[in-house]
Design an enzyme around this catalytic site. Structure first.
Site, PDB file in Angstrom:
ATOM      1  N   LYS A 156       0.780  -1.187   0.214  1.00  0.00           N
ATOM      2  CA  LYS A 156      -0.206   0.052   0.042  1.00  0.00           C
ATOM      3  C   LYS A 156       0.649   1.474   0.062  1.00  0.00           C
ATOM      4  O   LYS A 156       0.244   2.391  -0.477  1.00  0.00           O
ATOM      5  CB  LYS A 156      -0.937  -0.202   1.182  1.00  0.00           C
ATOM      6  CG  LYS A 156      -2.193  -0.975   1.130  1.00  0.00           C
ATOM      7  CD  LYS A 156      -3.118  -0.370   0.149  1.00  0.00           C
ATOM      8  CE  LYS A 156      -4.541  -1.053   0.195  1.00  0.00           C
ATOM      9  NZ  LYS A 156      -5.605  -0.645  -0.631  1.00  0.00           N
ATOM     10  N   SER A 191       0.582  -9.847  -1.043  1.00  0.00           N
ATOM     11  CA  SER A 191       0.387  -8.205  -0.800  1.00  0.00           C
ATOM     12  C   SER A 191       0.861  -7.666   0.397  1.00  0.00           C
ATOM     13  O   SER A 191       1.187  -6.456   0.735  1.00  0.00           O
ATOM     14  CB  SER A 191      -0.937  -7.942  -1.161  1.00  0.00           C
ATOM     15  OG  SER A 191      -1.881  -8.558  -0.063  1.00  0.00           O
TER      16      SER A 191
END
Length: 322
Positions: free
Chosen positions: A41, A292
């Site tokens: 992110k 991720s």
């Protein structure tokens, strides 16, 4: 070299002969759990904040997040010399809340899910005029996430299929556009938890579909509705979307802990779970998996072990139920 190179890690790819043998493919794990703040992110958050003008930075930035975007925005805001206010659901893992605060952001806990936190953050944004850094429904954020694909294909140019976890769709949108621009023949497969799969439903029905309630151990992808900007991109560039169970996700977390000696969170394990569940369905010789993030609440590990046991798998038999 992309514009983010000075600010983020070029994360490694991890390979496993055991995994290759189980699925009959060469598998490359893109380890964004080793990224700054422990997740991908920070790429999108940093790229978005890089686009803000000095006058905008003076007003600060604001967002809502289930955790990883919060840390990315907090870190990027600190580097840019601006303040960050971040709304997070009340059940966000403590590790993510504490990490966000440690990066200097003000944290507001509200709502049962991302959607409630998001709506509350919009009210404050209207009052303050701070720049909004959306966790996924923003083209600059998507572009930042897409740098993962640029790196991955430089690290291994034989990849023909990439599995990508989906929450609101920012990660897969950025990756899909980047991948298809480089090589339209590479398949991009999205993955959602079956307890939080509005993008899967939207993809199958070919129209936007919202959920009233979501439930999954992968809180990082527990989003009730697709992004208005991300969904059209997903429909155009993504080849397929599949779902996995919490039991499969939990088994994949333990698999990576046992085989890869690395800790990943539920959202990061979704792509791995999909590979084991669907590897017979995709004709791939060189498969990339986006891991991720790795920001998991260690208090949840006993629950994860119980869920994994329900999937009746061990470290080498994880694909039995595929």
């Amino acid at each position: 070299m992309n514009a983010l190179s000075p600010f983020v890690h070029r994360t490694p790819i991890f390979t496993s002969e055991t995994t290759n043998r189980i699925v009959g493919k060469k598998v490359y794990f893109k380890m964004e759990n080793q990224q700054k703040t422990g997740a991908f992110k920070i790429r999108g958050a940093t790229y978005k904040i890089m686009q803000l003008k000095r006058e905008e930075l003076k007003k600060g930035v604001i967002t809502a997040s289930a955790g990883n975007h919060a840390q990315g925005v907090a870190h990027a805001a600190k580097k840019a010399g601006t303040t960050a206010t971040i709304f997070m659901p009340v059940h966000t893992p403590h590790a993510k809340i504490d990490a966000t605060r440690n990066y200097g952001a003000k944290v507001v806990l509200t709502g049962e899910s991302f959607q409630e936190a998001y709506e509350a953050s919009l009210e404050l944004q209207k009052e303050t005029g701070a720049a909004y850094i959306h966790p996924f429904d923003d083209y600059d954020v998507m572009a930042g996430q897409g740098t993962i694909a640029l790196e991955l294909l430089r690290q291994e140019d034989r990849i023909d299929t990439i599995f990508v976890p989906i929450g609101g769709g920012g990660l897969i949108s950025g990756i899909a556009v980047a991948v298809k621009t480089i090589n339209p023949h590479i398949k991009v497969i999205g993955v959602q938890a079956n307890g939080a799969a509005p993008v899967y439903d939207s993809f199958q029905k070919k129209k936007p579909t919202n959920w009233d309630r979501v439930s999954t151990i992968a809180e990082g992808i527990a989003v009730k509705q697709p992004g208005k900007s991300t969904l059209p991109i997903i429909m155009k560039y993504v080849d397929d979307v599949v779902t996995v169970t919490d039991e499969q996700i939990a088994a994949s977390i333990l698999y990576m802990l046992e085989r890869g000696k690395t800790l990943i969170e539920g959202a990061g394990a979704a792509s791995i779970a999909a590979l084991f569940a669907y590897h017979h369905h995709f004709k791939s010789k060189h498969c990339g998996l986006i891991v991720s993030g790795g920001n998991i609440d260690l208090d949840e590990m006993s629950h994860i072990q119980k869920l994994a046991a329900l999937n009746h798998v061990g470290s080498e038999s994880i694909a039995i139920n595929s």
